[in-house]
Design an enzyme around this catalytic site. Structure first.
Site, mmCIF file in Angstrom:
data_model
loop_
_atom_site.group_PDB
_atom_site.id
_atom_site.type_symbol
_atom_site.label_atom_id
_atom_site.label_comp_id
_atom_site.label_asym_id
_atom_site.label_seq_id
_atom_site.Cartn_x
_atom_site.Cartn_y
_atom_site.Cartn_z
ATOM 1 C CE LYS A 137 -33.812 36.167 -71.951
ATOM 2 N NZ LYS A 137 -33.466 37.547 -72.125
ATOM 3 C CD GLU A 176 -33.831 27.979 -67.392
ATOM 4 O OE1 GLU A 176 -34.585 27.166 -67.721
ATOM 5 O OE2 GLU A 176 -33.097 28.890 -68.149
ATOM 6 C CB SER A 183 -31.591 41.709 -77.619
ATOM 7 O OG SER A 183 -30.815 42.567 -76.913
#
Ligand SMILES: *Cc1c(COP(=O)(O)O)cnc(C)c1O
Length: 388
Positions: free
Chosen positions: A91, A113, A372
């Site tokens: 991310k 958010e 990931s």
């Protein structure tokens, strides 16, 4: 550019687009046009690459999982190590890219958010690094369930706003963030954490996550002298998957496989619908409302999916399969024990499918699995699940 051709830019076949009120669309189109300018600007790209190296710790390795490969006895399995990034997942690649764009656009504050909190933490991290104040909207229920992530964001200097409307979940947090953006558009940048949302986010997030496959392609050519048979990635909103696929899209012989959780199978069992401002495959109940999902991996627990994945599925370029929570839990333990790598529960879905796929292929085949994220964040949860 005319209004029409701009709108067309946000489409992947029949999917994507920008289904938002006009006043919001104006703000998003501005972000889109600034993004298109800066993505061609060598100074901007140098800055992005500088921080990827010095802050995120790229390039990360493409590790040959020898023990796992020997045990399974089929295709060679390589792991792309996004788990080794600063903050422990992919991310940050996107959060960093968008923050640097926000700075160039003159933004004075960042908003985002978050559902489970992972994107909130990545955004708070990148905001701290560039010295911009940051406000994170989070459903009230989610702030209670993820108290530790709220504290982590606060440590990083973010303000966390608990949204006490509707069901107090991600949807309400998204609505609040869009309302904030419209009200404060002069100085505010809204950082979306996956390859979802209205134009330009799916395209922008893909751009900043494509570093994953840019590296993996170079690395596999060095190690194996050929392209992989398949690239496998878990698919929540779809950002790590689209970043893992991006540089292979034109290499038609490379199979691109997205692994959805069987408990939130947006592509496998959803229907085309407009949700969160974009059109994509979406899980709906009989009344046509978003259907509650129940994946063990918080990062995959989402009714929608990035529009480009719906498109890749429709055209057959991408293959989308499911893995159950139970299969992911087993892969989580296997990889930990056999390779000494504790994967995130999200990534464990991809590992589970890759292990299956490897048995169907030969020793001459190569699979790249995108790892990931790392599983440290999930150890408490797995402890509770295994105790039962
Ligand atoms: C958030 C997250 C995901 C899911 O998000 P995508 O946008 O689908 O990549 C997957 N793995 C990890 C480790 C995450 O934190």
């Amino acid at each position: 550019m005319s209004r029409e051709s701009k709108a067309e830019q946000g489409y992947f076949g029949e999917f994507g687009g920008s289904f938002v009120p006009d006043e919001l669309k104006v703000v998003l189109d501005k972000i889109g046009s600034e993004f298109h300018t800066y993505k061609e600007d060598p100074k901007f790209l140098d800055e992005y690459r500088y921080y990827l190296k010095e802050y995120v710790g790229r390039e990360n390795p493409l590790t040959f999982a020898k023990n796992l490969t020997d045990k399974i006895g089929g295709a060679k399995i390589y792991l792309k190590r996004e788990d080794l990034n600063h903050t422990g997942a992919h991310k940050i690649n996107n959060a960093l890219g968008q923050i640097l764009l926000a700075k160039r656009m003159g933004a004075k504050r960042i908003i985002a958010e978050t559902g489970a909190g992972q994107h909130g933490v990545a955004t708070a991290t990148a905001s701290a690094m560039v010295g911009l104040p940051c406000t994170i909207y989070m459903g009230k229920l989610d702030t209670e369930r993820q108290a530790l992530n709220v504290f982590r964001m606060e440590l990083l200097g973010a303000e966390v706003v608990a949204v006490d409307k509707g069901r107090g979940r991600l949807k309400e947090a998204v609505d609040e963030a869009f309302a904030d953006l419209v009200a404060n558009q002069e100085d505010t940048f809204y950082l979306i954490g996956s390859a979802v949302g209205p134009y330009p986010y799916p395209e922008m997030v893909k751009f900043f996550q494509s570093i994953i496959s840019e590296e993996s392609k170079k690395q596999i050519l060095e190690k194996e002298g050929k392209l992989p048979t398949a690239v496998v990635a878990c698919t929540g909103g779809g950002s790590n998957a689209i970043g893992s696929f991006a540089n292979y899209l034109e290499d038609k012989e490379v199979r691109l496989i997205g692994v959805e959780p069987a408990e939130a199978p947006s592509i496998s069992e959803g229907v085309p619908a407009v949700f969160h401002g974009y059109r994509s495959m979406t899980l709906l109940d009989e009344e046509g409302n978003p259907k509650p999902t129940n994946s063990i991996a918080a990062g995959l627990d989402y009714q929608g999916v990035g529009p480009e994945h719906s498109y890749l599925n429709a055209t057959g370029r991408g293959e989308y399969v499911t893995a159950t929570g139970q299969e992911a839990l087993e892969a989580f333990q296997q990889l930990s024990k056999i390779e000494g790598i504790i994967p995130a529960l999200e990534s464990s879905h991809a590992v589970a499918h890759a292990m299956k796929l490897a048995t169907e292929l030969t020793k001459d085949d190569v699979i790249i699995v995108n790892l990931s994220g790392r599983g440290d964040k999930d150890v408490n949860q797995v402890y509770e699940m295994l105790k039962k």
